[in-house]
Motif scaffolding. Structure first.
Motif, PDB file in Angstrom:
ATOM      1  N   GLY A  58       2.025   5.826  -3.764  1.00 26.38           N
ATOM      2  CA  GLY A  58       1.372   4.579  -3.381  1.00 26.38           C
ATOM      3  C   GLY A  58       0.069   4.869  -2.675  1.00 26.38           C
ATOM      4  O   GLY A  58      -0.342   6.026  -2.532  1.00 26.38           O
ATOM      5  N   SER A  59      -0.578   3.806  -2.235  1.00 31.43           N
ATOM      6  CA  SER A  59      -1.892   3.950  -1.594  1.00 31.43           C
ATOM      7  C   SER A  59      -1.816   4.728  -0.286  1.00 31.43           C
ATOM      8  O   SER A  59      -2.814   5.301   0.146  1.00 31.43           O
ATOM      9  CB  SER A  59      -2.486   2.568  -1.317  1.00 31.43           C
ATOM     10  N   ASP A  70      -0.023   7.352   0.360  1.00 32.00           N
ATOM     11  CA  ASP A  70       0.415   8.738   0.183  1.00 32.00           C
ATOM     12  C   ASP A  70      -0.739   9.655   0.615  1.00 32.00           C
ATOM     13  O   ASP A  70      -1.848   9.547   0.090  1.00 32.00           O
ATOM     14  CB  ASP A  70       0.753   8.986  -1.294  1.00 32.00           C
ATOM     15  N   ARG A  96      -4.225   1.384   5.266  1.00 29.30           N
ATOM     16  CA  ARG A  96      -3.280   2.363   4.738  1.00 29.30           C
ATOM     17  C   ARG A  96      -2.628   3.059   5.925  1.00 29.30           C
ATOM     18  O   ARG A  96      -3.257   3.218   6.978  1.00 29.30           O
ATOM     19  CB  ARG A  96      -3.983   3.366   3.833  1.00 29.30           C
ATOM     20  N   ALA A 109       4.577   8.640  -0.034  1.00 36.98           N
ATOM     21  CA  ALA A 109       4.227   7.364   0.594  1.00 36.98           C
ATOM     22  C   ALA A 109       5.490   6.806   1.237  1.00 36.98           C
ATOM     23  O   ALA A 109       6.455   6.497   0.540  1.00 36.98           O
ATOM     24  CB  ALA A 109       3.673   6.385  -0.434  1.00 36.98           C
ATOM     25  N   ASP A 127       3.545  -0.937   0.645  1.00 38.24           N
ATOM     26  CA  ASP A 127       2.656   0.164   0.281  1.00 38.24           C
ATOM     27  C   ASP A 127       1.439   0.205   1.199  1.00 38.24           C
ATOM     28  O   ASP A 127       0.999   1.272   1.616  1.00 38.24           O
ATOM     29  CB  ASP A 127       2.221  -0.008  -1.174  1.00 38.24           C
TER      30      ASP A 127
END
Lengths: 277, 131
Positions: A42-43, A45, A162, A176, A195
């Protein structure tokens, strides 16, 4: 094992569409027959912190971290012996108590565990991956990508972040970890996570957003003004900047249950993950 | 009458030849197991593999017949009774197998030579030592 390992099918000649675009060289399998390629879960990670496809095969995976693997046989008759292979290859986790999943994987507990690549009968390759506990995490603003501890949000706008897991034991961490968040005052801000973390301004005032990653927790102080955010006054929805000094991600008042860590000295991976272009 | 005599002679010859032919066959006497890769070991009475990890072993049958060993063309195969404990599958190289610790516990590996079950190996999947 075959029952619970409904496999991820790969063809010999190709893999996912991202393979050709990836600059990630992957990791040679321990039997030397092919390349394991890492796909971010995912974003948030850390492998994909600077690059959508990542640039490194991680040294280890965070507990709770989600990710995927692909495999490409080396070109030529690497296997020798004229072995007739089934055209479908499968990547399987050896033990679901370490890496759970079939289509994508999630690390369950600390240790070292293997993935195998198999066709119908033979195991063609193996890779072991270390699973480590996370001891810190960073909530990172989108643009500029700086650690964030306090933000100002204009009424009606949404900020996204994030949330990267960190481990002092592993510089090149992967996985992630699902984000959990809650707002102290939903009348001021509401949050959604998973995420990425989204903070949406609902009404003027101040609130605290508590973010949890695994067993760790941090807080973001949020101020929602009733007018537009002036440039330079903080990290508003226009992404004009963060009002943190950039040296760490902890707020003074944030409790980091179980972590006791302070990222004031910088993150463990900020410099060690190969810098993005 | 002549036909009956011929048949009797053939049967007698077969009876005499049978032990001789059997003497030309290798006699299964266990296997030699070499760990080629990974964290595993052969204890005196069993194979041990660490939970979650995979090893590669080379397995060759041993013959107790001093006049006849197993040859390259003799095919050996391993099968685990419980794949939820120990996963066993052949590697690309002949006589090599991947053993993987799927779950803690003990199980038995069946040893087949040329398709016939000849023996078994005790196996145990052991816990990872904490780091």
């Amino acid at each position: 094992m075959r029952e619970w390992l409904a496999p991820l099918a790969l063809t010999l000649v190709g893999c996912a569409s991202t393979c050709g675009d990836s600059s990630n060289p992957g990791a040679i399998g321990e039997l030397g027959n092919g390349n394991f390629l890492y796909e971010c879960g995912g974003s948030s990670d850390p492998v994909c912190e600077f690059n959508e496809f990542g640039e490194n095969f991680p040294e280890c995976i965070a507990v709770g971290g989600q990710f995927d693997l692909e495999y490409r046989l080396l070109e030529g008759d690497a296997l020798g012996g004229g072995l007739e292979l089934d055209p479908l290859l499968y990547i399987e986790s050896v033990s679901q108590s370490f890496f759970e999943g079939v289509d994508e994987f999630q690390a369950q507990r600390e240790g070292k565990a293997a993935f195998i690549v198999r066709e119908d009968e033979h195991v063609l390759d193996i890779i072991h991956m270390q699973i480590v506990a996370i001891d810190d995490f960073e909530i990172v603003d989108r643009d500029p990508a700086t650690p964030t501890a306090a933000i100002e949000v204009a009424l009606g706008t949404t900020e996204t972040f994030r949330v990267f897991p960190r481990s002092f034991a592993c510089a090149q961490l992967g996985g992630a970890v699902p984000i959990v968040a809650e707002s102290s005052d939903p009348a001021v801000v509401t949050v959604s996570a998973g995420d990425i973390l989204r903070v949406q301004a609902q009404g003027p005032g101040e609130a605290v957003v508590r973010v949890r990653l695994g067993e760790l927790e941090k807080a973001i102080d949020v101020v929602v003004g009733d007018g537009p955010i002036e440039p330079g006054s903080g990290s508003g929805s226009d992404g004009s900047g963060s009002d943190t000094d950039g040296s760490g991600s902890d707020t003074a008042g944030s409790d980091t249950a179980g972590s006791g860590s302070d990222t004031g000295g910088g993150s463990s991976s900020g410099g060690s993950t190969t810098g993005g272009t | 009458m002549q036909r009956r005599n011929a048949s009797t002679r053939l049967s007698a010859a077969a009876l005499l030849a049978a032990p001789l032919l059997a003497g030309c066959q290798p006699r299964y006497d266990g296997v030699q197991v070499r760990f080629l890769f990974g964290e595993g070991q052969r204890a005196h009475d069993r194979i041990e593999v660490v939970e979650g990890q995979a090893v590669v072993v080379q397995v060759r049958p041993l013959s107790s017949n001093p006049y006849e060993d197993y040859e390259e063309f003799d095919l050996i195969d391993l099968e685990a009774y419980n794949e939820n404990t120990l996963f066993v599958a052949p590697a690309p190289e002949k006589d090599q197998f991947v053993l993987a610790g799927a779950g803690l516990g003990s199980t038995v590996i069946r040893v087949l030579v040329n398709g016939d079950e000849e023996g078994s190996l005790d196996a145990e999947v052991v816990e990872q030592l904490s780091r």
